[in-house]
Design a protein around this motif. Structure first.
Motif, PDB file in Angstrom:
ATOM      1  N   ASP A 128     -31.232  59.213 103.986  1.00  0.00           N
ATOM      2  CA  ASP A 128     -31.976  60.442 104.322  1.00  0.00           C
ATOM      3  C   ASP A 128     -31.059  61.658 104.240  1.00  0.00           C
ATOM      4  OD1 ASP A 128     -34.237  61.878 104.999  1.00  0.00           O
ATOM      5  OD2 ASP A 128     -33.896  61.677 107.159  1.00  0.00           O
ATOM      6  N   MET A 129     -30.350  61.779 103.129  1.00  0.00           N
ATOM      7  CA  MET A 129     -29.229  62.700 103.015  1.00  0.00           C
ATOM      8  C   MET A 129     -29.646  64.132 102.684  1.00  0.00           C
ATOM      9  SD  MET A 129     -25.915  62.232 100.606  1.00  0.00           S
ATOM     10  CE  MET A 129     -24.756  63.576 100.444  1.00  0.00           C
ATOM     11  N   LEU A 130     -28.850  65.086 103.168  1.00  0.00           N
ATOM     12  CA  LEU A 130     -28.996  66.498 102.868  1.00  0.00           C
ATOM     13  C   LEU A 130     -27.757  66.981 102.104  1.00  0.00           C
ATOM     14  CD1 LEU A 130     -30.183  67.753 106.381  1.00  0.00           C
ATOM     15  CD2 LEU A 130     -31.633  67.351 104.385  1.00  0.00           C
ATOM     16  N   ALA A 131     -27.927  68.055 101.338  1.00  0.00           N
ATOM     17  CA  ALA A 131     -26.790  68.671 100.657  1.00  0.00           C
ATOM     18  C   ALA A 131     -26.489  70.017 101.307  1.00  0.00           C
ATOM     19  CB  ALA A 131     -27.088  68.872  99.177  1.00  0.00           C
ATOM     20  N   LEU A 132     -25.211  70.340 101.417  1.00  0.00           N
ATOM     21  CA  LEU A 132     -24.838  71.665 101.898  1.00  0.00           C
ATOM     22  C   LEU A 132     -25.225  72.712 100.852  1.00  0.00           C
ATOM     23  CD1 LEU A 132     -21.287  71.006 103.367  1.00  0.00           C
ATOM     24  CD2 LEU A 132     -23.313  71.674 104.657  1.00  0.00           C
ATOM     25  N   PRO A 133     -25.846  73.817 101.261  1.00  0.00           N
ATOM     26  CA  PRO A 133     -26.234  74.836 100.272  1.00  0.00           C
ATOM     27  C   PRO A 133     -25.050  75.430  99.527  1.00  0.00           C
ATOM     28  CG  PRO A 133     -26.685  75.569 102.530  1.00  0.00           C
ATOM     29  CD  PRO A 133     -26.311  74.142 102.615  1.00  0.00           C
ATOM     30  N   THR A 134     -23.880  75.481 100.160  1.00  0.00           N
ATOM     31  CA  THR A 134     -22.702  76.042  99.488  1.00  0.00           C
ATOM     32  C   THR A 134     -22.184  75.158  98.368  1.00  0.00           C
ATOM     33  OG1 THR A 134     -21.304  75.077 101.224  1.00  0.00           O
ATOM     34  CG2 THR A 134     -21.943  77.394 101.482  1.00  0.00           C
ATOM     35  N   MET A 135     -22.685  73.912  98.274  1.00  0.00           N
ATOM     36  CA  MET A 135     -22.247  73.041  97.183  1.00  0.00           C
ATOM     37  C   MET A 135     -22.660  73.596  95.820  1.00  0.00           C
ATOM     38  SD  MET A 135     -22.748  68.924  96.595  1.00  0.00           S
ATOM     39  CE  MET A 135     -24.426  69.032  95.993  1.00  0.00           C
ATOM     40  N   SER A 136     -23.604  74.522  95.808  1.00  0.00           N
ATOM     41  CA  SER A 136     -24.023  75.126  94.537  1.00  0.00           C
ATOM     42  C   SER A 136     -22.845  75.759  93.802  1.00  0.00           C
ATOM     43  CB  SER A 136     -25.111  76.174  94.783  1.00  0.00           C
ATOM     44  OG  SER A 136     -24.666  77.161  95.702  1.00  0.00           O
ATOM     45  N   VAL A 137     -21.788  76.157  94.519  1.00  0.00           N
ATOM     46  CA  VAL A 137     -20.662  76.827  93.843  1.00  0.00           C
ATOM     47  C   VAL A 137     -19.880  75.890  92.935  1.00  0.00           C
ATOM     48  CG1 VAL A 137     -20.400  78.530  95.693  1.00  0.00           C
ATOM     49  CG2 VAL A 137     -19.017  76.447  95.739  1.00  0.00           C
ATOM     50  N   VAL A 138     -20.002  74.572  93.121  1.00  0.00           N
ATOM     51  CA  VAL A 138     -19.242  73.639  92.278  1.00  0.00           C
ATOM     52  C   VAL A 138     -20.107  73.004  91.198  1.00  0.00           C
ATOM     53  CG1 VAL A 138     -17.642  73.142  94.167  1.00  0.00           C
ATOM     54  CG2 VAL A 138     -19.569  71.600  93.762  1.00  0.00           C
ATOM     55  N   LEU A 139     -21.388  73.338  91.150  1.00  0.00           N
ATOM     56  CA  LEU A 139     -22.274  72.702  90.189  1.00  0.00           C
ATOM     57  C   LEU A 139     -22.280  73.445  88.858  1.00  0.00           C
ATOM     58  CD1 LEU A 139     -25.338  71.799  92.454  1.00  0.00           C
ATOM     59  CD2 LEU A 139     -23.446  70.311  91.735  1.00  0.00           C
ATOM     60  N   ALA A 140     -22.215  72.678  87.760  1.00  0.00           N
ATOM     61  CA  ALA A 140     -22.257  73.228  86.404  1.00  0.00           C
ATOM     62  C   ALA A 140     -21.229  74.348  86.222  1.00  0.00           C
ATOM     63  CB  ALA A 140     -23.665  73.710  86.068  1.00  0.00           C
TER      64      ALA A 140
END
Length: 285
Positions: free
Chosen positions: A51-63
């Motif tokens: 039932d995992m969530l992602a931190l919104p700040t993880m967007s900085v490392v995507l693509a």
């Protein structure tokens, strides 16, 4: 060596496609210090696949297009490059796994003058591949400390957000691991400044420093904890200025001011009583 303004401002980045898994989301969360208390069930939602969530700040490392400024054709003294400012606008809650497309462009380069460096502004849009939905828009200011006086435009940089003139409404203290930079770099930023003591010393630091975006991730964790009650969907945007480097192992103290849906914030390291992230502004749903 001098910045090749025309080449850099007109550079066409290839779109980056990235498939990430819950393992990647867990690695990012661990890299910014989540679950230092492994019994904290709120934090465990970001570091355990059930039932995992992602931190919104993880967007900085995507693509992320990679550390392209290291390429000699751009003429940038890459050893002296620092992250100046970062903004994140969240359009849709980031899933814990998926495939995304990142589109990067450089929007402006400001010449601050000989001996004063240069500022490079860039944006990156991160879209969900399956739906085409825009997940996040990332805005970044890079401070090229060794590249002023290359003959580029000398316009004034935008003014940062002003913090309220009162005592903070809330304070969150979060430690970082001694090996935090070595963990965080596995999320995609392999600048040797954060791993190799020799490179760090050549850039004027006593040891490898923590990635600015890792410090941002710690501040994001503090906001999600204090202002959002660990509901990542409530964090709609944030912007901040990097004012001083953090060394892995230091404690980051986030001071917050809450005014309706706006939370202003700054971060200092406890051990040196030094402000390291400043002029922060977050929009909370």
């Amino acid at each position: 060596m001098a910045i090749d303004y025309d080449k850099l401002i007109n550079w066409k980045f290839d779109d980056i496609e990235q498939t990430y898994t819950t393992k990647d989301s867990i690695l990012y969360a661990l890299g910014v210090g989540v679950s230092m208390d492994p019994l904290d069930m709120d934090q465990l939602r970001f570091t355990y696949e059930e039932d995992m969530l992602a931190l919104p700040t993880m967007s900085v490392v995507l693509a992320y297009p990679g550390f392209f400024l290291k390429e000699p054709e751009f003429g940038v003294d890459w050893v002296k490059v620092l992250h100046g400012e970062q903004g994140i606008e969240i359009h849709k809650t980031l899933p814990a796994k998926g495939t995304v497309i990142g589109t990067t462009k450089i929007t402006e380069i400001i010449d601050k003058g000989e001996g004063r460096g240069a500022l490079m502004f860039s944006t990156r849009e991160v879209r969900e591949k399956a739906s085409g939905d825009l997940l996040a828009t990332l805005s970044s200011t890079t401070f090229c400390r060794g590249d002023g006086g290359f003959g580029g435009p000398a316009v004034e940089a935008p003014k940062p957000h002003t913090l309220p003139d009162r005592a903070p409404d809330s304070i969150v203290e979060l430690p970082t691991l001694d090996q935090a930079a070595l963990i965080y770099r596995l999320s995609g930023d392999f600048n040797p400044l954060h791993a190799d003591p020799r490179v760090a010393k050549s850039a004027g630091f006593e040891a490898p420093i923590l990635h600015g975006l890792a410090s941002l991730g710690v501040a994001g964790h503090a906001l999600v904890k204090q202002a959002c009650g660990y509901d990542p969907a409530k964090l709609k945007s944030l912007k901040l200025r990097f004012s001083a480097p953090v060394y892995p192992g230091e404690t980051i103290v986030t001071e917050m001011w809450h005014d309706d849906n706006i939370t202003s914030f700054r971060c200092r390291v406890k051990e040196r009583d030094l402000v390291v992230l400043n002029n922060g502004r977050a929009v909370i749903a």
